[in-house]
Design a protein around this motif. Structure first.
Motif, PDB file in Angstrom:
ATOM      1  N   LYS A  95      49.629  47.224  33.367  1.00 45.24           N
ATOM      2  CA  LYS A  95      49.150  47.332  34.741  1.00 45.24           C
ATOM      3  C   LYS A  95      48.079  46.266  35.026  1.00 45.24           C
ATOM      4  O   LYS A  95      48.078  45.629  36.069  1.00 45.24           O
ATOM      5  N   LEU A  96      47.177  46.052  34.079  1.00 44.96           N
ATOM      6  CA  LEU A  96      46.124  45.053  34.252  1.00 44.96           C
ATOM      7  C   LEU A  96      46.693  43.643  34.324  1.00 44.96           C
ATOM      8  O   LEU A  96      46.207  42.800  35.082  1.00 44.96           O
ATOM      9  N   LYS A  97      47.738  43.363  33.547  1.00 53.42           N
ATOM     10  CA  LYS A  97      48.345  42.025  33.543  1.00 53.42           C
ATOM     11  C   LYS A  97      49.012  41.696  34.870  1.00 53.42           C
ATOM     12  O   LYS A  97      49.181  40.531  35.206  1.00 53.42           O
ATOM     13  N   LYS A  98      49.406  42.714  35.641  1.00 53.56           N
ATOM     14  CA  LYS A  98      50.056  42.490  36.929  1.00 53.56           C
ATOM     15  C   LYS A  98      49.052  42.227  38.044  1.00 53.56           C
ATOM     16  O   LYS A  98      49.426  41.792  39.120  1.00 53.56           O
ATOM     17  N   GLN A  99      47.783  42.497  37.808  1.00 53.16           N
ATOM     18  CA  GLN A  99      46.771  42.310  38.837  1.00 53.16           C
ATOM     19  C   GLN A  99      46.476  40.826  39.053  1.00 53.16           C
ATOM     20  O   GLN A  99      46.629  40.018  38.138  1.00 53.16           O
ATOM     21  N   PRO A 100      46.043  40.483  40.260  1.00 57.75           N
ATOM     22  CA  PRO A 100      45.702  39.083  40.530  1.00 57.75           C
ATOM     23  C   PRO A 100      44.487  38.629  39.711  1.00 57.75           C
ATOM     24  O   PRO A 100      43.667  39.439  39.300  1.00 57.75           O
ATOM     25  N   ILE A 101      44.396  37.338  39.496  1.00 56.40           N
ATOM     26  CA  ILE A 101      43.254  36.740  38.806  1.00 56.40           C
ATOM     27  C   ILE A 101      42.253  36.354  39.892  1.00 56.40           C
ATOM     28  O   ILE A 101      42.601  35.667  40.848  1.00 56.40           O
ATOM     29  N   ILE A 102      41.009  36.801  39.742  1.00 57.43           N
ATOM     30  CA  ILE A 102      39.980  36.500  40.733  1.00 57.43           C
ATOM     31  C   ILE A 102      38.937  35.599  40.093  1.00 57.43           C
ATOM     32  O   ILE A 102      38.357  35.935  39.065  1.00 57.43           O
ATOM     33  N   GLU A 103      38.733  34.427  40.698  1.00 58.04           N
ATOM     34  CA  GLU A 103      37.737  33.469  40.214  1.00 58.04           C
ATOM     35  C   GLU A 103      36.700  33.294  41.308  1.00 58.04           C
ATOM     36  O   GLU A 103      37.041  33.231  42.492  1.00 58.04           O
ATOM     37  N   THR A 104      35.445  33.228  40.931  1.00 58.37           N
ATOM     38  CA  THR A 104      34.385  33.052  41.910  1.00 58.37           C
ATOM     39  C   THR A 104      33.397  31.999  41.433  1.00 58.37           C
ATOM     40  O   THR A 104      33.194  31.836  40.228  1.00 58.37           O
ATOM     41  N   SER A 105      32.848  31.257  42.376  1.00 56.69           N
ATOM     42  CA  SER A 105      31.812  30.277  42.039  1.00 56.69           C
ATOM     43  C   SER A 105      30.768  30.288  43.153  1.00 56.69           C
ATOM     44  O   SER A 105      31.086  30.505  44.321  1.00 56.69           O
ATOM     45  N   ILE A 106      29.526  30.052  42.767  1.00 63.04           N
ATOM     46  CA  ILE A 106      28.421  30.013  43.720  1.00 63.04           C
ATOM     47  C   ILE A 106      27.647  28.724  43.473  1.00 63.04           C
ATOM     48  O   ILE A 106      27.342  28.391  42.328  1.00 63.04           O
ATOM     49  N   LYS A 107      27.365  27.997  44.562  1.00 60.62           N
ATOM     50  CA  LYS A 107      26.575  26.772  44.432  1.00 60.62           C
ATOM     51  C   LYS A 107      25.734  26.580  45.683  1.00 60.62           C
ATOM     52  O   LYS A 107      25.971  27.203  46.714  1.00 60.62           O
ATOM     53  N   LYS A 108      24.764  25.713  45.573  1.00 57.89           N
ATOM     54  CA  LYS A 108      23.897  25.379  46.693  1.00 57.89           C
ATOM     55  C   LYS A 108      24.480  24.164  47.406  1.00 57.89           C
ATOM     56  O   LYS A 108      25.026  23.258  46.762  1.00 57.89           O
ATOM     57  N   MET A 134      36.389  54.180  24.213  1.00 49.93           N
ATOM     58  CA  MET A 134      37.591  54.434  24.990  1.00 49.93           C
ATOM     59  C   MET A 134      38.592  53.300  24.748  1.00 49.93           C
ATOM     60  O   MET A 134      38.262  52.133  24.865  1.00 49.93           O
ATOM     61  N   GLU A 135      39.800  53.652  24.407  1.00 50.40           N
ATOM     62  CA  GLU A 135      40.850  52.660  24.162  1.00 50.40           C
ATOM     63  C   GLU A 135      41.739  52.508  25.383  1.00 50.40           C
ATOM     64  O   GLU A 135      41.932  53.441  26.144  1.00 50.40           O
ATOM     65  N   ILE A 136      42.280  51.310  25.534  1.00 51.11           N
ATOM     66  CA  ILE A 136      43.227  51.043  26.617  1.00 51.11           C
ATOM     67  C   ILE A 136      44.621  51.113  26.013  1.00 51.11           C
ATOM     68  O   ILE A 136      44.923  50.422  25.045  1.00 51.11           O
ATOM     69  N   ASP A 137      45.472  51.956  26.597  1.00 54.99           N
ATOM     70  CA  ASP A 137      46.829  52.079  26.056  1.00 54.99           C
ATOM     71  C   ASP A 137      47.735  50.978  26.621  1.00 54.99           C
ATOM     72  O   ASP A 137      47.353  50.217  27.510  1.00 54.99           O
ATOM     73  N   GLU A 138      48.928  50.908  26.099  1.00 56.83           N
ATOM     74  CA  GLU A 138      49.890  49.849  26.457  1.00 56.83           C
ATOM     75  C   GLU A 138      50.235  49.867  27.945  1.00 56.83           C
ATOM     76  O   GLU A 138      50.367  48.820  28.583  1.00 56.83           O
ATOM     77  N   LYS A 139      50.347  51.048  28.524  1.00 54.95           N
ATOM     78  CA  LYS A 139      50.679  51.182  29.947  1.00 54.95           C
ATOM     79  C   LYS A 139      49.566  50.585  30.812  1.00 54.95           C
ATOM     80  O   LYS A 139      49.830  49.885  31.787  1.00 54.95           O
ATOM     81  N   GLN A 140      48.322  50.838  30.444  1.00 64.42           N
ATOM     82  CA  GLN A 140      47.193  50.292  31.198  1.00 64.42           C
ATOM     83  C   GLN A 140      47.119  48.772  31.058  1.00 64.42           C
ATOM     84  O   GLN A 140      46.786  48.075  32.017  1.00 64.42           O
ATOM     85  N   ILE A 141      47.435  48.262  29.894  1.00 64.50           N
ATOM     86  CA  ILE A 141      47.433  46.810  29.671  1.00 64.50           C
ATOM     87  C   ILE A 141      48.473  46.133  30.563  1.00 64.50           C
ATOM     88  O   ILE A 141      48.206  45.114  31.187  1.00 64.50           O
TER      89      ILE A 141
END
Length: 55
Positions: free
Chosen positions: A10-23, A1-8
């Motif tokens: 849309k994805l670039k406008k989404q927020p960046i989510i970073e997660t980390s887990i530690k003890k 499945m290819e991602i077209d230019e419109k979907q790209i």
């Protein structure tokens, strides 16, 4: 499945989510930290602030 230019675009406008887990230092807890980075132009902030009504 290819991602077209419109979907790209849309994805670039989404927020960046970073997660980390530690003890915790005492080893009793798991610390799960999630950071959401949302980048907006200054004009967006100015527009939002111009519509704020101070009572």
């Amino acid at each position: 499945m290819e991602i077209d230019e419109k979907q790209i675009k849309k994805l670039k406008k989404q927020p960046i989510i970073e997660t980390s887990i530690k003890k915790s230092e005492d080893g009793l807890w798991i610390i799960h930290k999630t950071t959401i980075i949302d980048i907006k132009p200054i004009s967006y902030l100015e527009k939002v602030l111009s519509n704020v009504k101070i009572r």
